[in-house]
Design an enzyme around this catalytic site. Structure first.
Site, PDB file in Angstrom:
ATOM      1  N   SER A  90       0.859  -1.185   0.000  1.00  0.00           N
ATOM      2  CA  SER A  90       0.000   0.000   0.000  1.00  0.00           C
ATOM      3  C   SER A  90       0.893   1.231   0.000  1.00  0.00           C
ATOM      4  O   SER A  90       2.064   1.167   0.396  1.00  0.00           O
ATOM      5  CB  SER A  90      -0.890   0.007   1.252  1.00  0.00           C
ATOM      6  N   TYR A 122      -1.822  -1.109  10.734  1.00  0.00           N
ATOM      7  CA  TYR A 122      -1.954  -1.346   9.296  1.00  0.00           C
ATOM      8  C   TYR A 122      -0.771  -0.741   8.549  1.00  0.00           C
ATOM      9  O   TYR A 122      -0.137  -1.400   7.713  1.00  0.00           O
ATOM     10  CB  TYR A 122      -3.262  -0.764   8.774  1.00  0.00           C
TER      11      TYR A 122
END
Length: 252
Positions: free
Chosen positions: A132, A145
């Site tokens: 990401s 995360y």
């Protein structure tokens, strides 16, 4: 040719499965939802699709998955399974964070290592680890995360360079998109403040660039520009800006 895809029941994983099937790859698709995987299998024609239902938040399941498929001669591995947990570090339940770490980090690490060893023996293959744009930053209120995606990106970069220096013909890439229109938002209970990319476009871009041997794959002009601009901003300021961006995600 055969590909194994985790997190294949929706979003980027499902679109990667569709795209690889269109290229003639037989598939092994992995997720927790049997119904969604069977629906994907019924949709794809002209290729063999094997459905495996398991939960990669349990590390042993990653090892079991490899043991059950190690003789399948996997040519393309896609580590896409992952999720986010939103909230301040002090407030997020530890169990949720550990499930995230097992899924996003431990299982990805296990599968990458085990399948990579097999690919190196035959000196061919591709591994796409779905990271990401979060993998380039710290993420206050989304800390676990962001940290997990930092691990994915840096691990992939290191492996890529090791293989390059050893002249091994196996390509390992990290996909680092910004927001993508998937079910991720609902699972993490957030709302992105900028428009997400189309999952189908991201999947095609990711696979095409993995096949070209690109180390870090960043789809979309905005994320490329943002990544470039980060070189001119200090870590303290980046973290403060990240907090402001993350705090907007709770405004649903």
């Amino acid at each position: 040719m055969k590909a194994l895809i985790t997190g294949a029941s929706s979003g980027i994983g499902r679109e990667i499965a569709r795209y690889l099937a269109s290229m003639g790859y037989d598939l092994i698709v992995i997720a927790r939802s049997t119904d969604k995987l069977n629906a994907l299998k019924d949709e794809l024609s002209g290729v063999n699709v094997r459905v495996i239902t398991l939960d990669l938040s349990r590390e042993q399941d990653a090892i079991d998955l490899y043991e059950h498929t190690k003789n399948e001669d996997i040519d393309f591995l896609v580590n896409n399974a992952g999720f986010g947990v939103y909230g301040k570090f002090l407030e997020v339940p530890l169990e949720k964070e550990l499930n995230l770490i097992h899924t996003n980090v431990s299982s990805l690490h296990i599968l990458t290592k085990l399948y990579l060893q097999d690919m190196v023996k035959k000196n061919s293959g591709y591994i796409l680890n779905v990271g990401s744009s979060a993998g380039f930053l710290a993420g206050p209120t989304f800390s676990s995360y962001y940290a997990s995606k930092n691990y994915v990106v840096r691990l992939t970069e290191a492996i890529h360079e090791e293989l390059r220096r050893d002249h091994i013909n196996v390509k390992v890439s990290a996909l680092c998109p910004g927001p993508v229109n998937t079910s991720f938002n609902d699972v993490a209970d957030v709302k992105f403040s900028i428009k997400g990319l189309n999952a189908k476009d991201v999947a095609k871009y990711a696979v095409d660039n993995t096949l070209k041997g690109k180390m870090v794959i960043i789809p979309g002009f905005m994320m490329k520009a943002t990544k470039f601009a980060q070189h001119f901003v200090g870590e303290n300021m980046l973290t403060r800006l990240s907090y402001k961006v993350q705090s907007r995600k709770s405004e649903k």
